[in-house]
Design an enzyme around this catalytic site. Structure first.
Site, PDB file in Angstrom:
ATOM      1  CG  HIS A  90      -5.793   1.396   0.106  1.00 30.39           C
ATOM      2  ND1 HIS A  90      -5.421   0.213   0.870  1.00 30.39           N
ATOM      3  CD2 HIS A  90      -6.849   0.901  -0.611  1.00 30.39           C
ATOM      4  CE1 HIS A  90      -6.188  -0.954   0.690  1.00 30.39           C
ATOM      5  NE2 HIS A  90      -6.977  -0.477  -0.452  1.00 30.39           N
TER       6      HIS A  90
ATOM      7  CG  ASP B 250      -9.121  -1.728   2.349  1.00 34.50           C
ATOM      8  OD1 ASP B 250      -9.425  -2.654   3.546  1.00 34.50           O
ATOM      9  OD2 ASP B 250      -8.906  -2.410   1.492  1.00 34.50           O
TER      10      ASP B 250
ATOM     11  CG  ASN C  87      -9.199  -6.386   2.605  1.00 34.90           C
ATOM     12  OD1 ASN C  87      -9.509  -5.209   2.316  1.00 34.90           O
ATOM     13  ND2 ASN C  87      -8.207  -6.997   2.223  1.00 34.90           N
ATOM     14  CG  HIS C  88      -5.481  -3.565   3.499  1.00 32.01           C
ATOM     15  ND1 HIS C  88      -4.089  -3.486   3.250  1.00 32.01           N
ATOM     16  CD2 HIS C  88      -6.117  -3.650   2.332  1.00 32.01           C
ATOM     17  CE1 HIS C  88      -3.958  -4.156   2.052  1.00 32.01           C
ATOM     18  NE2 HIS C  88      -5.223  -4.339   1.481  1.00 32.01           N
TER      19      HIS C  88
ATOM     20  CG  HIS D 277     -13.884  -3.680   2.669  1.00 34.32           C
ATOM     21  ND1 HIS D 277     -13.537  -2.531   2.178  1.00 34.32           N
ATOM     22  CD2 HIS D 277     -12.794  -4.579   2.292  1.00 34.32           C
ATOM     23  CE1 HIS D 277     -12.535  -2.462   1.610  1.00 34.32           C
ATOM     24  NE2 HIS D 277     -11.926  -3.743   1.474  1.00 34.32           N
TER      25      HIS D 277
ATOM     26  CG  HIS E 282     -12.677  -6.093  -1.343  1.00 35.65           C
ATOM     27  ND1 HIS E 282     -11.437  -5.904  -0.501  1.00 35.65           N
ATOM     28  CD2 HIS E 282     -12.699  -7.261  -1.676  1.00 35.65           C
ATOM     29  CE1 HIS E 282     -10.887  -7.287  -0.281  1.00 35.65           C
ATOM     30  NE2 HIS E 282     -11.596  -7.921  -1.068  1.00 35.65           N
TER      31      HIS E 282
END
Length: 512
Positions: A88, A114, A146-147, A195, A277
């Site tokens: 992130h 991510d 998912n990002h 993920h 996740h």
């Protein structure tokens, strides 16, 4: 007062120990050698907040995409290996991760996705990881999270970051390379690494191998589930026999149960599922053991310490070697400060300055009476009209002062909440919303407003659970601009629920 004078420099930093970021962008010649990026040169430059010439950044992104494009949707990797969870955009913590996990030059790595959003150094993470992938294509592996998609990077911070640090062309190149990322990995023929997790539409490893990954992830279906699903909140102690239930936290995909995971593991001759996740206070979580193997049926790994600068969690990596699994934890590293949404200090200060200026104007006007503000030579008949005009102006300035006061409060709240407000603003109406605001607000805005209503600037977030509660709204799939949740796709989600229920019924019959 003594006669001592203070001299403040307009060129030196107040904290002289913090160096200025490099002003020169690295050139093609400085970064590349024999067609590959020099990782050490890149690392030293990025750690100083340096940037690359745009053609250099594009070359790294596109070369990485070319390698990823050749990999299978489900790659197969061997031990020994170090498995890493969410990053992130926490680039300086990524540097710490490699200190803890080992040098990529002699350590095999698997990242579970991510890499971007929420943190303020996402493009640095992409450029560095992609450079490592180019140099170590057979020992460093990257999965999709998912990002890694257009929908979330537009809603959160990555698109804005690319525009500010580079350009939209660099952002578009990143989106193309994200479409190439594999969706899963089979580790040592023992573990499925992904993920998010399971899907009711995936019962075998071949179901994953057959998926078309070269696209923007849809809002439903098996690709969405691999990226978005979570274990049920009472995993291992479920009070329902259903294998899959709607994921109310994410607003999409499913919660999968302990029986669903155990059935999948048994049918595919696997030991466990390793996924990311979800933030974990300790950086990892081992779930209930499989009765068949005695090994944890599910493992979550999270590699972003002090997530969003408020969670105060540890990060962890998982090292697997000689059939022995070790967890290595680490804490956060200091990093340069950015204002919310990459705002510059002048834009940031406007609400504070505006509030003081309008407050001063209101005070000046309130000192004078209406009679003092009207000139002696004005006609008698126009006096009443003139007084009303003056009153309206005072009211207007008062309203403006209220607006600036709200903006100032919002700025301070965003600064305190940090990454919990990913768009750099508070939800509509948190500070001033009335009946009309509530009636017109989206469900997401109402939930976000309720989550942080009453948040005090003097209050310090002290626990992991408190931070996670405040951040819960940001774990949902954001509303789509194309209203994809309305109409057709929702029918597909419903049918998928029916499909999941059908599979669950079949599973119950098989176990009975």
């Amino acid at each position: 007062m003594s006669g001592r004078r203070f001299h403040l420099s307009t060129t030196d930093r107040v904290i002289k120990a913090v160096p200025f970021p490099p002003t020169q962008r690295l050139t093609f010649k400085e970064v590349f050698e024999n067609g590959k990026p020099k990782v050490d040169v890149l690392k030293n430059h990025l750690v100083k907040e340096g940037r690359l010439e745009e053609e250099v950044a594009l070359k790294i992104i596109n070369d990485g995409a070319a390698i990823l494009r050749q990999e299978k949707t489900m790659i197969e990797v061997d031990a020994p290996i170090t498995v890493c969870g969410d990053i992130h955009g926490q680039f300086f913590d990524l540097m710490k991760l490699f200190e803890v996990g080992g040098s990529p030059s002699n350590t095999r790595y698997l990242f579970l996705g991510d890499y971007v959003d929420r943190g303020y150094f996402s493009i640095e993470c992409v450029l560095y990881l992609w450079s490592l992938k180019i140099n170590h294509p057979k020992t460093l592996f990257l999965l999709r999270g998912n990002h890694e998609c257009r929908h979330l990077t537009d809603y959160f911070t990555f698109k804005q970051e690319c525009r500010i640090k580079y350009s939209e062309q660099v952002y578009d190149a990143c989106m193309e390379t994200f479409d190439c990322l594999p969706l899963a990995a089979l580790l040592n023929q023992q573990f499925l690494c992904v993920h998010g997790g399971m899907s009711p539409e995936i019962t075998s490893l071949d179901d994953i191998r057959k998926l078309d990954r070269f696209t923007e992830p849809p809002a439903f279906g098996p690709v969405c589930d691999l990226l978005w699903s979570d274990p049920s909140e009472d995993y291992g102690n479920e009070k329902t026999l259903e294998h899959y239930t709607h994921n109310t936290v994410r607003g999409c995909s499913y919660f999968y149960s302990y029986p669903a995971v155990c059935e999948f593991l048994q049918n595919n001759n696997l030991l466990s599922i390793i996924r990311a996740h979800e933030a974990q206070d300790a950086g990892y979580r081992m779930y209930r053991k499989s009765q068949a193997t005695g090994f944890p049926s599910l493992i979550t790994i999270f590699s972003a310490p002090n997530y969003l600068d408020v969670y105060n969690n540890k990060a962890a990596v998982l090292k697997y070697e000689n059939n022995v699994m070790n967890i290595r934890q680490f804490n956060c590293s200091p990093h340069p400060y950015w204002l919310p949404n990459f705002m510059d200090v002048f834009t940031w200060s406007l609400p504070f300055v505006g509030e003081k200026v309008t407050e001063m104007l209101v005070n000046v006007l309130n000192i004078c009476s209406d009679d003092e503000l009207i000139s002696d030579d004005e006609a008698e008949g126009s006096t009443t009209v003139r007084k009303e005009i003056i009153r309206n102006k005072i009211r207007a300035i008062g309203k403006m002062a209220r607006v600036f006061s709200i903006l100032r409060q919002e700025s301070e709240s965003v600064l305190t909440l940090k990454g919990l407000t990913p768009t750099g603003t508070l939800p509509l109406g948190v500070l001033s919303g009335g009946k009309q605001t509530i009636e017109t607000a989206t469900v997401e805005a109402v939930e976000a407003r309720e989550a942080i209503r009453g948040f005090s600037l003097q209050h310090k977030i002290r626990s992991f659970e408190e931070a996670r509660g405040l951040d819960r709204i940001n774990e949902r799939m954001p509303p789509r601009k194309d209203s994809i949740h309305a109409g057709g796709p929702m029918k597909s989600v419903t049918s998928a629920h029916s499909h999941a229920a059908h599979r669950s019924d079949q599973g119950k019959k098989a176990h009975s």
